[in-house]
Design a protein around this motif. Structure first.
Motif, PDB file in Angstrom:
ATOM      1  N   GLU A   8       0.805  -1.108  -0.055  1.00  0.00           N
ATOM      2  CA  GLU A   8      -0.065  -0.111  -0.188  1.00  0.00           C
ATOM      3  C   GLU A   8       0.796   1.356   0.198  1.00  0.00           C
ATOM      4  O   GLU A   8       0.486   2.219  -0.554  1.00  0.00           O
ATOM      5  N   VAL A   9       1.984   1.394   0.594  1.00  0.00           N
ATOM      6  CA  VAL A   9       2.653   2.591   0.808  1.00  0.00           C
ATOM      7  C   VAL A   9       4.277   2.171   0.949  1.00  0.00           C
ATOM      8  O   VAL A   9       4.444   1.227   1.540  1.00  0.00           O
ATOM      9  N   ARG A  63       0.962   4.234  -2.876  1.00  0.00           N
ATOM     10  CA  ARG A  63       1.290   5.410  -2.165  1.00  0.00           C
ATOM     11  C   ARG A  63       2.809   5.714  -1.923  1.00  0.00           C
ATOM     12  O   ARG A  63       3.498   4.790  -1.510  1.00  0.00           O
ATOM     13  N   ARG A  83       2.793  18.364  -0.901  1.00  0.00           N
ATOM     14  CA  ARG A  83       1.788  17.441  -1.397  1.00  0.00           C
ATOM     15  C   ARG A  83       1.310  17.967  -2.993  1.00  0.00           C
ATOM     16  O   ARG A  83       1.406  19.160  -3.036  1.00  0.00           O
ATOM     17  N   GLU A 117      -1.275   6.843  -6.232  1.00  0.00           N
ATOM     18  CA  GLU A 117      -2.698   7.210  -5.727  1.00  0.00           C
ATOM     19  C   GLU A 117      -2.245   8.510  -4.967  1.00  0.00           C
ATOM     20  O   GLU A 117      -3.239   9.561  -4.909  1.00  0.00           O
ATOM     21  N   ALA A 118      -1.139   8.462  -4.247  1.00  0.00           N
ATOM     22  CA  ALA A 118      -0.807   9.883  -3.371  1.00  0.00           C
ATOM     23  C   ALA A 118       0.610   9.760  -3.100  1.00  0.00           C
ATOM     24  O   ALA A 118       1.252   8.711  -3.296  1.00  0.00           O
ATOM     25  N   GLU A 154       0.748  11.816   8.278  1.00  0.00           N
ATOM     26  CA  GLU A 154       0.354  11.626   6.767  1.00  0.00           C
ATOM     27  C   GLU A 154      -0.317  10.492   6.442  1.00  0.00           C
ATOM     28  O   GLU A 154      -1.004   9.973   5.806  1.00  0.00           O
ATOM     29  N   ARG A 157      -3.854  10.057   7.676  1.00  0.00           N
ATOM     30  CA  ARG A 157      -4.866  10.602   6.656  1.00  0.00           C
ATOM     31  C   ARG A 157      -5.146   9.786   5.286  1.00  0.00           C
ATOM     32  O   ARG A 157      -6.349   9.868   4.856  1.00  0.00           O
ATOM     33  N   TRP A 158      -4.036   8.848   5.234  1.00  0.00           N
ATOM     34  CA  TRP A 158      -4.085   7.685   4.339  1.00  0.00           C
ATOM     35  C   TRP A 158      -5.044   6.794   4.684  1.00  0.00           C
ATOM     36  O   TRP A 158      -5.228   5.647   3.821  1.00  0.00           O
TER      37      TRP A 158
END
Length: 207
Positions: A8-9, A63, A83, A117-118, A154, A157-158
């Motif tokens: 995911e990250v 991300r 960002r 995605e981010a 952060e 937030r995700w």
């Protein structure tokens, strides 16, 4: 086309610890790794100066969260969370070769069809980039914990809540143990024994 993301990250620190504040990203991700328990959804790496060799790591994540030093046009030690459009501040100001390499990797990934995605960059304004073999300056070192806290916020937030490591849980180092900040600082040779402006083997001596 790139394959489906494996995690995911990706939390990554980039930079060169041999040049003082250039190593901020590496030191920040080391602290992050020490503080928070492992999570299968989150990959944490020391990206150092690997540049194009990080391609598979980058395209394997949905991300990206990157620690780095960058030219914020601000006072030394200034920390900012970048960002979306603000990331242009980071990508457009190349203060070292490692940053140029990372921009090239991200551009190549985009050409292959990858788009995160981010993406967030937690950046600090360096105070010193010319001290070969030196560690972080006090102004920048003082921002490491703040950068790690910003990363935690952060990720929240995700949608990812981090857990602190249990007492006694000592993670395997992200890189070579001897290059972690404590031994790196304590074992630095004296100025008489080690040139402060580069590797003496590659410097041109005056006549």
């Amino acid at each position: 086309m790139v394959n489906a993301p494996a995690y995911e990250v990706l939390v990554m620190g980039i930079g060169n610890i041999l040049w003082a504040d250039e190593g901020f990203g590496v030191r920040a991700v080391e602290r992050f790794h020490e503080r928070f328990a492992d999570d299968d959804a989150i990959r944490v790496i020391d990206g150092g100066t690997l540049g194009p060799y990080l391609m598979n790591e980058i395209v394997g994540a949905k991300r990206l969260l990157i620690f780095d030093c960058c030219d914020l046009k601000a006072a030394p030690g200034t920390l900012r969370v970048l960002r979306e459009d603000d990331i242009k501040i980071w990508s457009a100001t190349k203060i070292s070769p490692h940053q140029t390499g990372m921009n090239d990797v991200l551009a190549s990934a985009l050409l292959q069809g990858y788009e995160p995605e981010a993406m967030t960059v937690i950046g600090v304004q360096p105070a010193e980039l010319e001290d070969y073999g030196g560690s972080l300056t006090e102004a920048v070192k003082a921002r490491v914990d703040e950068a790690v806290a910003a990363a935690q916020e952060e990720l929240a937030r995700w949608g990812f809540e981090l857990n602190k490591r249990a007492e006694g849980d000592k993670p395997a180092p992200l890189g070579e143990k001897m290059l972690e900040i404590d031994p790196y600082e304590k074992e630095r040779p004296s100025e008489a024994a080690a040139c402060r402006t580069g590797d003496i083997r590659y410097l041109v001596k005056g006549a």
